[in-house]
Design an enzyme around this catalytic site. Structure first.
Site, PDB file in Angstrom:
ATOM      1  N   GLU A 289      27.180  43.917  81.197  1.00 39.04           N
ATOM      2  CA  GLU A 289      26.143  44.487  80.190  1.00 39.04           C
ATOM      3  C   GLU A 289      25.180  43.711  79.493  1.00 39.04           C
ATOM      4  OE1 GLU A 289      28.432  48.502  78.744  1.00 39.04           O
ATOM      5  OE2 GLU A 289      29.499  46.438  78.379  1.00 39.04           O
TER       6      GLU A 289
ATOM      7  N   GLU B 115      35.831  48.716  83.181  1.00 39.07           N
ATOM      8  CA  GLU B 115      36.386  49.372  81.781  1.00 39.07           C
ATOM      9  C   GLU B 115      37.439  50.372  81.940  1.00 39.07           C
ATOM     10  OE1 GLU B 115      32.512  47.183  80.442  1.00 39.07           O
ATOM     11  OE2 GLU B 115      33.332  48.346  81.961  1.00 39.07           O
TER      12      GLU B 115
END
Length: 268
Positions: A122, A142
């Site tokens: 990210e 995640e």
């Protein structure tokens, strides 16, 4: 080259010579493969705030000191000790790191090698261009640990690769090696092993040779216009054009072109 440290885990190098006006934002927590702890997140945000306010900085290159990883994401060892209240308190600090990179007003380049997973990927996605070498492995895993990409991944990834491809990657939590990552558009520039930092800095230097006023305005138009309908996007572009059309940089750029010399940008 000068160096300034932000906390224990973040370093800013300001380059001269051939990469003048390029600032290198260095993730420097090698013992944890640059896992982003609360302290590290706070330092990333602080460094980004300083770089964004520095008018001498034209490009930021995000790099890592770890030989086998760019960044492996959130510090899950730290998170394992958190109460629910701790997690709530940490959330704005963590977000500050990712938005700090995303909202830098100058062009940004990520230099990725080894693992760039979860929050690490990210951080790279928050940059404008991702340079990766042959060792790079990227992904947003995640959901495999019971959360979701919370550093911008659910919004940035589909903007790169489309909604269906982003859904497949996020829902499967799979890791993607660099050849496929380049094919899918998860990274932009593929370079030889070990040359990601060097090539990213060189790319940053080519960007930084241009007008600082123009670079900031072009980035603003690209970011604000993305996702708008064409008419609205063109209005964003026009506003950015008006911001540079009467600048000292525009006058210098036109003069330098006509006089067949290198521009000496006033930066205003």
């Amino acid at each position: 080259m000068t160096e300034e440290r932000y906390g224990e885990y973040v370093l800013v190098r300001r380059h001269g010579d051939g990469v003048g006006h390029v600032a290198e934002l260095v993730l420097d927590r090698p013992k944890a493969m640059n896992a982003v702890s609360t302290e590290m997140a706070r330092s990333i945000a602080g460094a980004c705030a300083a770089l964004g306010a520095d008018r001498d900085v034209r490009v930021v290159v995000l790099t890592s000191t770890h030989e086998r990883a760019f960044c492996v994401g959130a510090d899950l060892k730290e998170r394992n000790s958190f109460s629910d209240a701790d997690l709530v308190r940490q959330r704005p600090v963590a977000r500050g790191a990712y938005t700090g990179v995303l909202e830098l007003p100058v062009p940004t380049v990520a230099a990725v090698h080894g693992f760039a997973l979860g929050g690490g990927f990210e951080l790279a996605l928050s940059c404008d261009v991702i340079v990766a070498d042959g060792t790079a492995v990227v992904g947003l895993p995640e959901v495999s640990v019971g959360v979701i990409p919370g550093g911008g991944g659910t919004q940035l990834l589909p903007r790169r690769v489309g909604a269906a491809r982003a859904a497949e990657l996020i829902f499967t939590a799979r890791r993607v090696e660099v050849a496929e990552a380049r094919e899918l558009g998860l990274v932009d520039v593929l370079v030889e092993d070990g040359r990601d930092r060097e090539e990213a800095l060189a790319l940053g230097a080519r960007m930084a040779a241009n007008s600082p006023v123009g670079l900031r305005a072009a980035k603003r138009a690209l970011r604000l216009g993305h996702g708008l309908d064409l008419r609205a996007g063109l209005e964003v572009e026009d506003a950015a054009w008006r911001a540079v059309a009467f600048s000292g940089d525009r006058a210098e750029g036109v003069a330098a072109f006509n006089e067949k010399r290198r521009a000496q940008w006033p930066g205003e």
